[in-house]
Design an enzyme around this catalytic site. Structure first.
Site, PDB file in Angstrom:
ATOM      1  N   SER A 153      -2.934  -7.836   3.002  1.00  0.00           N
ATOM      2  CA  SER A 153      -2.996  -7.754   4.324  1.00  0.00           C
ATOM      3  C   SER A 153      -3.567  -9.065   4.976  1.00  0.00           C
ATOM      4  O   SER A 153      -3.181  -9.361   5.980  1.00  0.00           O
ATOM      5  CB  SER A 153      -4.226  -6.555   4.850  1.00  0.00           C
ATOM      6  OG  SER A 153      -3.885  -5.455   4.236  1.00  0.00           O
ATOM      7  N   HIS A 206       0.931  -1.066   0.037  1.00  0.00           N
ATOM      8  CA  HIS A 206       0.091  -0.142  -0.035  1.00  0.00           C
ATOM      9  C   HIS A 206       0.841   1.255   0.057  1.00  0.00           C
ATOM     10  O   HIS A 206       0.693   2.084  -0.843  1.00  0.00           O
ATOM     11  CB  HIS A 206      -0.926  -0.131   1.334  1.00  0.00           C
ATOM     12  CG  HIS A 206      -1.884  -1.079   1.305  1.00  0.00           C
ATOM     13  ND1 HIS A 206      -2.119  -1.838   2.352  1.00  0.00           N
ATOM     14  CD2 HIS A 206      -2.734  -1.476   0.404  1.00  0.00           C
ATOM     15  CE1 HIS A 206      -2.965  -2.631   2.376  1.00  0.00           C
ATOM     16  NE2 HIS A 206      -3.617  -2.481   0.953  1.00  0.00           N
ATOM     17  N   LYS A 233     -16.149  -7.498   5.350  1.00  0.00           N
ATOM     18  CA  LYS A 233     -14.911  -7.992   6.036  1.00  0.00           C
ATOM     19  C   LYS A 233     -15.106  -7.776   7.506  1.00  0.00           C
ATOM     20  O   LYS A 233     -15.455  -6.717   7.994  1.00  0.00           O
ATOM     21  CB  LYS A 233     -13.769  -7.248   5.219  1.00  0.00           C
ATOM     22  CG  LYS A 233     -13.414  -7.619   4.021  1.00  0.00           C
ATOM     23  CD  LYS A 233     -12.030  -6.946   3.660  1.00  0.00           C
ATOM     24  CE  LYS A 233     -11.592  -7.288   2.168  1.00  0.00           C
ATOM     25  NZ  LYS A 233     -10.545  -6.570   1.541  1.00  0.00           N
ATOM     26  N   ARG A 268      -2.623  -5.727  -8.410  1.00  0.00           N
ATOM     27  CA  ARG A 268      -1.494  -6.842  -8.009  1.00  0.00           C
ATOM     28  C   ARG A 268      -1.422  -7.959  -9.074  1.00  0.00           C
ATOM     29  O   ARG A 268      -0.531  -7.899  -9.798  1.00  0.00           O
ATOM     30  CB  ARG A 268      -1.604  -7.539  -6.588  1.00  0.00           C
ATOM     31  CG  ARG A 268      -1.156  -6.879  -5.517  1.00  0.00           C
ATOM     32  CD  ARG A 268      -1.761  -7.249  -4.081  1.00  0.00           C
ATOM     33  NE  ARG A 268      -3.214  -7.259  -4.166  1.00  0.00           N
ATOM     34  CZ  ARG A 268      -4.106  -7.348  -3.200  1.00  0.00           C
ATOM     35  NH1 ARG A 268      -3.421  -7.775  -1.885  1.00  0.00           N
ATOM     36  NH2 ARG A 268      -5.080  -7.186  -3.134  1.00  0.00           N
TER      37      ARG A 268
HETATM   38  P1  ADP Z   1      -9.830  -3.664  -0.218  1.00  0.00           P
HETATM   39  O1  ADP Z   1     -10.520  -4.102   0.791  1.00  0.00           O
HETATM   40  O2  ADP Z   1     -10.657  -2.239  -0.711  1.00  0.00           O
HETATM   41  O3  ADP Z   1      -9.374  -4.364  -1.246  1.00  0.00           O
HETATM   42  P2  ADP Z   1      -7.180  -3.232   0.677  1.00  0.00           P
HETATM   43  O4  ADP Z   1      -6.679  -2.518   1.889  1.00  0.00           O
HETATM   44  O5  ADP Z   1      -6.894  -4.744   0.704  1.00  0.00           O
HETATM   45  O6  ADP Z   1      -8.514  -2.996   0.366  1.00  0.00           O
HETATM   46  O7  ADP Z   1      -6.401  -2.657  -0.653  1.00  0.00           O
HETATM   47  C1  ADP Z   1      -6.591  -1.267  -0.887  1.00  0.00           C
HETATM   48  C2  ADP Z   1      -6.169  -1.077  -2.180  1.00  0.00           C
HETATM   49  O8  ADP Z   1      -4.515  -1.317  -2.332  1.00  0.00           O
HETATM   50  C3  ADP Z   1      -6.531  -1.782  -3.135  1.00  0.00           C
HETATM   51  O9  ADP Z   1      -6.618  -1.280  -4.575  1.00  0.00           O
HETATM   52  C4  ADP Z   1      -5.752  -2.946  -3.596  1.00  0.00           C
HETATM   53  O10 ADP Z   1      -5.601  -3.706  -4.840  1.00  0.00           O
HETATM   54  C5  ADP Z   1      -4.272  -2.331  -3.314  1.00  0.00           C
HETATM   55  N1  ADP Z   1      -3.317  -3.228  -2.912  1.00  0.00           N
HETATM   56  C6  ADP Z   1      -3.202  -4.079  -1.717  1.00  0.00           C
HETATM   57  N2  ADP Z   1      -2.084  -4.693  -1.732  1.00  0.00           N
HETATM   58  C7  ADP Z   1      -1.104  -4.257  -2.651  1.00  0.00           C
HETATM   59  C8  ADP Z   1       0.119  -4.309  -3.074  1.00  0.00           C
HETATM   60  N3  ADP Z   1       0.722  -5.224  -2.511  1.00  0.00           N
HETATM   61  N4  ADP Z   1       0.433  -3.746  -4.127  1.00  0.00           N
HETATM   62  C9  ADP Z   1      -0.245  -2.862  -5.100  1.00  0.00           C
HETATM   63  N5  ADP Z   1      -1.464  -2.644  -4.717  1.00  0.00           N
HETATM   64  C10 ADP Z   1      -2.121  -3.273  -3.328  1.00  0.00           C
END
Ligand code: ADP
Length: 160
Positions: free
Chosen positions: A128, A17, A41, A90
């Site tokens: 995460s 992130h 979630k 990703r």
């Molecule tokens: P959500 O529950 O909305 O998917 P996340 O907190 O999991 O929220 O992710 C927020 C954003 O960050 C999303 O667009 C996700 O694709 C992106 N993201 C998460 N991990 C990575 C990573 N390792 N590299 C690039 N983008 C990421």
């Protein structure tokens, strides 16, 4: 002033992130990182805890503001005087969900643009959920999340 919003669960924030925030912050004047309540979630950390971890982890990026919201994303983005949503991508598996979400957003607010940033290859496997699972089984999460976040995850898992 060009303002963009990067929404997510951030439960908790990972180095993947932060890499997206750092890069996105260079192409806008102000980046608002917004923790949103995802009813699908069950989070490990409260909204307040996630906001606090994000504040600490992004303190080195001057044009970032951390916030939280619940409700309709497009309304929140408009309230922030923005029409740009930044999301990270990703793998192909992210694409389907992000594609649907972006089209839905376009349908309800045609003036809104969702912009995607490709993951840094170093973090393409970092999520995460994966980090929490790894920590639960005693795996080493150094380098996947900021050090302060690592300590919070370990503390939380040891108390539950
Ligand atoms: P959500 O529950 O909305 O998917 P996340 O907190 O999991 O929220 O992710 C927020 C954003 O960050 C999303 O667009 C996700 O694709 C992106 N993201 C998460 N991990 C990575 C990573 N390792 N590299 C690039 N983008 C990421």
């Amino acid at each position: 002033m060009r303002i963009a919003v990067c929404p997510g669960s951030f439960d908790p924030v990972t180095c993947g992130h932060i890499d997206i925030f750092a890069r996105a912050s260079t192409i806008v004047d102000r980046l608002i990182v917004a923790v949103f309540h995802n009813p699908g979630k069950k989070p490990l950390f409260t909204m307040e805890e996630r906001v606090e971890m994000l504040r600490v982890a992004t303190a080195h990026i001057p044009n970032i503001k951390v916030d939280c919201f619940s409700g309709l994303l497009t309304e929140y983005v408009r309230q922030q005087n923005s029409t740009i949503i930044v999301r990270g991508l990703r793998a192909l598996t992210d694409f389907e969900a992000e594609f649907q979400r972006a089209l839905l957003i376009k349908k309800i607010d045609p003036g809104m643009e969702t912009v995607f940033m490709m993951t840094n290859t170093e973090y393409s496997f970092v999520s995460s959920t994966g980090v929490k699972e790894l920590a639960m089984f005693g795996g080493n999460i150094s380098g996947l999340v900021p050090e302060a976040v690592k300590a919070k995850i370990i503390e939380r898992l040891n108390h539950d």
